[in-house]
Design a protein around this motif. Structure first.
Motif, PDB file in Angstrom:
ATOM      1  N   PHE A   1       0.839  -1.195   0.000  1.00 13.64           N
ATOM      2  CA  PHE A   1       0.000   0.000   0.000  1.00 13.64           C
ATOM      3  C   PHE A   1       0.885   1.261   0.000  1.00 13.64           C
ATOM      4  N   ASP A   2       0.588   2.168  -0.906  1.00  9.51           N
ATOM      5  CA  ASP A   2       1.294   3.464  -1.008  1.00  9.51           C
ATOM      6  C   ASP A   2       0.351   4.534  -0.525  1.00  9.51           C
ATOM      7  N   HIS A   3       0.684   5.177   0.693  1.00  9.37           N
ATOM      8  CA  HIS A   3      -0.235   6.142   1.297  1.00  9.37           C
ATOM      9  C   HIS A   3      -0.393   7.374   0.442  1.00  9.37           C
ATOM     10  N   ALA A   4       0.660   7.691  -0.316  1.00 14.64           N
ATOM     11  CA  ALA A   4       0.554   8.903  -1.143  1.00 14.64           C
ATOM     12  C   ALA A   4      -0.307   8.647  -2.380  1.00 14.64           C
ATOM     13  N   GLU A   5      -0.297   7.385  -2.921  1.00 11.76           N
ATOM     14  CA  GLU A   5      -1.023   7.089  -4.149  1.00 11.76           C
ATOM     15  C   GLU A   5      -2.391   6.481  -3.896  1.00 11.76           C
TER      16      GLU A   5
ATOM     17  N   ASP B   1       3.310  13.552   4.910  1.00  8.19           N
ATOM     18  CA  ASP B   1       4.435  14.499   4.746  1.00  8.19           C
ATOM     19  C   ASP B   1       5.585  14.066   5.640  1.00  8.19           C
ATOM     20  N   ALA B   2       6.553  14.919   5.711  1.00  8.69           N
ATOM     21  CA  ALA B   2       7.772  14.573   6.484  1.00  8.69           C
ATOM     22  C   ALA B   2       7.460  14.364   7.951  1.00  8.69           C
ATOM     23  N   ASN B   3       6.482  15.099   8.471  1.00  2.54           N
ATOM     24  CA  ASN B   3       6.164  14.960   9.898  1.00  2.54           C
ATOM     25  C   ASN B   3       5.434  13.657  10.177  1.00  2.54           C
ATOM     26  N   HIS B   4       4.678  13.207   9.251  1.00  2.00           N
ATOM     27  CA  HIS B   4       3.862  12.010   9.507  1.00  2.00           C
ATOM     28  C   HIS B   4       4.497  10.727   8.987  1.00  2.00           C
ATOM     29  N   ARG B   5       5.478  10.822   8.094  1.00  2.00           N
ATOM     30  CA  ARG B   5       5.977   9.636   7.407  1.00  2.00           C
ATOM     31  C   ARG B   5       6.559   8.603   8.366  1.00  2.00           C
ATOM     32  N   ASP B   6       7.182   9.094   9.431  1.00  2.00           N
ATOM     33  CA  ASP B   6       7.852   8.166  10.326  1.00  2.00           C
ATOM     34  C   ASP B   6       6.948   7.619  11.428  1.00  2.00           C
TER      35      ASP B   6
END
Length: 783
Positions: free
Chosen positions: A729-733, A740-745
């Motif tokens: 699963f690709d969260h961006a697609e 974003d950078a704050n949520h990616r990790d």
């Protein structure tokens, strides 16, 4: 003082008497004078027309003078009425004396000119209620017949006249004799009363009441006019016959009638009836029953005439005495059958009654033989035919033995016309020049097949008898000489089984027959063995010879086949492996009843279908059709299985090729039974692996997302996971909230936490979920 008594004068001397008489006479004179001058009403037209009834002194002419009555005054003028009263005749003569003197009761006067002295009222007063129904018997005339239908004025010409002439009578004074109205056709020569012969209820002639005593037969003569026998002006006229004593004419038939019979018949009739020839006519002709008619003659015994019209009666005995005895069928004929009918006016008596001879049959009957027997004399007919019936002929078998063709066998049952048929329709039978060979009467049942060759000189009797054409006495030994010996079951069949009838004319066929089995027997194998033999022998040569039935079957019974010696490969289907061990009936199931070809051994095609080129044509697909069409290829059982046994499979199974589902990732290491559970009982034959639940994820795996992503049927799982269950699963697609950078990790559980379910347990929540910052971080705080 004493008074002296005066003596009175006699009555006739008294003056008061004479004074009273004078006064009374004066009144009478005045009254009489007044009557002479005054009438109670005008006279009727008939009395007013008379001068003597008009003027002074006319009243007493009708009412009578001194000492005279009214009736006496009336009869002074009506003398005819007075005569009727004296003689007691006419209507007035029938009245009683008191009524007869009261003229005014019926004939009232002084009512004017339009008043009728003789009217319905007058008749009613005289006792006649209905003038039109007046009984003339009262006046001595008994009317009947048409006389009762005519009007009064036709006889009483003055009945409707208003004013009668002087001396004319309205009804009376007529003569009751017939001649007063009718012409006397006898001119007064008879002198007797018409009623002696004629009656009013019938026409004038012939007179029904006349007693014709000298010639009373009551038959046909009764309906004749008198003038038919009594010609006017002749010696036998009616008028002269009354002047003659004794019979008016001799009662001989020939006195009036010409007789057309021959002397032979007259002499026979006279002898038969014991009478003179001229008077023997009544023996056959009775004028009381229409027997003089020449029409419908009958042959009845002489007897009293039955009621109703019958014909002349001629007995068989009399007919025989006339020269022609009636016997046999002649006794059933009517006279008109030989002598013609009454309507046959084209022939006179001599033609209808020619006096035929008994031997002259041709006079009545057509010669059915066309003159073939004319040279044998007039009695030739009786040689073969009886008078009782023409057919059958009395010419029998014994007589036929004297001819050139004695009758034997079936010929004895034939009718003459079967052989002696006429040369053309409606013509006589032929007896001369009739052939005696079989071909002269019978068609060649073999169509000329024996006109040539080794049997050309053979006669019909070598194979057939004259008792019956079939069956022929051509036996088995003789048949061996033809080159085709009848052995086995062939010896028990009839000739027509092989020598079938021709389609055009019907005779059996003997020449040109083939001796191979197919010429007579239906190929119960429907050509399958022949086709397989051709294919095996020479696939490129379609004209290769078929198999020989004798290789498998004998001539005794068709079903006796050596199964062990039979090469099934000749059918195009070799029996190998497990097929070689099976019983024939496994594929060739026997029928309960034989078919039209007497076959009970079943065809494999009836059980499995026509092709039988694929395994599943005969065997149930153990895979339930799952391996048949994949990517356009057709599954072949031999790719995995051998003919010795279905299981175990002989090669490694390419799961992706045959099922369309490749075993990858976690599926690659699974055992077959992990998806193909072993069934207790299989509906697809002898198999040990069951069918899979399906080819999609949800068929085997439960949905951990409890339908948050909708219906998971189909390929929806593969959008997020691969075959090893790894997340792709690709969260961006694939999501509406890109990381974003704050949520990616962040860990997934930071946002997608576990959510309790109503029935127990929990599931990670993915939908629905908040997307805005405030949904997770709030509106105030450190952050």
């Amino acid at each position: 003082m004493a008074v002296s008594k005066r003596k009175r004068a006699p009555l006739w001397k008294r003056p008061e008497l004479w004074l009273a008489l004078a006064a009374a006479g004066f009144v009478v004179v005045l009254f009489s004078r007044d009557l002479e001058q005054t009438s109670p009403g005008p006279l009727s037209a008939v009395h007013a027309s008379l001068d003597e009834l008009d003027g002074a002194g006319s009243c007493k002419r009708c009412h009578g003078g001194f000492g005279e009555s009214l009736a006496g005054a009336c009869l002074t003028c009506h003398e005819a009425i007075e005569s009727d009263l004296d003689l007691r005749r006419g209507l007035h003569g029938t009245l009683d004396p008191a009524s007869a003197q009261a003229c005014g009761t019926c004939h009232s006067e002084h009512h004017g000119a339009e008043f009728r002295l003789v009217s319905d009222t007058a008749f009613a007063a005289a006792g006649v209620a209905d003038v039109m129904a007046f009984d003339h018997a009262l006046v001595g005339l008994d009317l009947a017949g048409k006389h009762t239908e005519i009007a009064c004025s036709e006889c009483h010409a003055a009945s409707e006249v208003l004013v009668l002439a002087h001396g004319t009578r309205r009804f009376g004074g007529l003569d009751a004799s017939c001649a007063s109205c009718h012409e006397d056709v006898h001119g007064g020569e008879l002198g007797n009363s018409c009623a002696d012969c004629h009656v009013q209820t019938q026409s004038f002639g012939p007179p029904p009441s006349f007693a014709h005593a000298s010639f009373d037969d009551g038959g046909d003569h009764a309906g004749l006019e008198c003038a038919t026998c009594h010609e006017p002006g002749s010696d036998w006229s009616i008028e002269r016959s009354f002047d003659r004593e004794g019979p008016g004419r001799a009662e001989r038939c020939d006195a009036c009638h010409d007789q057309p019979h021959t002397d032979v018949l007259l002499a026979a009739a006279a002898f038969f009836f014991s009478a003179e020839p001229a008077t023997s006519c009544r023996g056959c002709h009775d004028p009381r029953d229409g027997g003089f008619s020449l029409g419908e003659l009958t042959q009845e015994r002489l007897a009293p005439a039955p009621p109703g019209p019958v014909a002349a009666r001629v007995t068989p005995e009399l007919h025989a005495r006339a020269g022609f005895e009636l016997d046999g069928a002649h006794t059933e004929l009517g006279c008109a059958d030989c002598h013609g009918a009454a309507a046959d006016v084209a022939h006179d008596f001599s033609q209808r009654f020619p006096g035929r001879e008994r031997e002259d049959c041709a006079a009545c009957h057509t010669d059915p033989h066309g003159g073939e027997f004319e040279d044998r004399g007039p009695l030739a007919c009786a040689t073969c035919h009886a008078t009782s019936e023409f057919a059958p002929s009395s010419f029998g078998l014994a007589e036929h033995r004297g001819t050139d063709f004695p009758l034997h066998g079936a010929h004895t049952d034939l009718a003459c016309a079967a052989c002696h048929e006429p040369s053309a329709p409606q013509q006589a039978l032929r007896f001369d020049a009739v052939g005696t060979s079989c071909a002269d009467c019978h068609d060649d049942a073999h169509g000329g097949e024996f006109d040539r060759g080794p049997f050309a000189s053979a006669s019909c009797s070598e194979c057939h008898s004259d008792t019956a054409f079939r069956p022929a006495h051509f036996g088995l030994d003789q048949h061996g000489l033809t080159g085709f010996a009848l052995d086995g079951a062939h010896g028990a069949v009839g000739c027509a089984a092989c020598h079938t009838e021709r389609l055009d004319s019907g005779p059996l066929r003997f020449a040109g027959l083939q001796d191979d089995c197919a010429a007579c027997h239906t190929d119960v194998h429907d050509g399958l063995l022949a086709q397989a033999a051709v294919a095996l022998a020479s696939p490129s040569n379609a004209q290769a010879a078929p198999t020989d039935c004798a290789e498998c079957h004998g001539a005794t019974t068709f079903s006796e086949v050596d199964r062990a010696a039979f090469d099934h490969g000749r059918t195009g289907f070799a029996l190998v492996g497990a097929h070689a061990q099976a019983q024939c009936e496994t594929c060739h199931r026997p029928a309960k009843t034989a078919d039209a070809d007497l076959r009970r051994f079943g065809r494999a095609s009836d059980l499995f279908g026509a092709s039988m080129t694929r395994c599943d044509d005969c065997h149930a697909d153990a895979h339930g059709g799952a391996l048949l069409p994949v990517g356009g290829a057709v599954a072949d059982c031999s790719a995995c299985h051998g003919s010795e046994a279905f299981a175990p499979a002989t090669i490694d199974f390419d799961h992706g090729r045959w099922t369309g589902i490749g075993l990858e990732g976690g599926h690659a290491g699974l055992e077959c039974a992990g998806c193909h559970e072993r069934p207790a009982v299989s509906a697809h034959g002898p198999r040990n692996l069951g069918l899979v639940r399906g080819s999609r994820c949800y068929d085997c795996h439960a949905d951990p997302h409890v339908a948050q992503f909708g219906d998971v049927r189909g390929d929806s799982c593969l959008r997020c996971h691969d075959g090893d269950a790894r997340l792709t699963f690709d969260h961006a697609e694939d999501a509406r909230f890109a990381l974003d950078a704050n949520h990616r990790d962040l860990a997934c559980a930071s946002c997608h936490d576990a959510w309790p379910l109503e029935g127990g347990g929990s599931a990670v929540r993915y939908k629905p979920i908040a997307h805005s910052c405030a949904d997770c971080h709030g509106t105030v705080g450190d952050r």
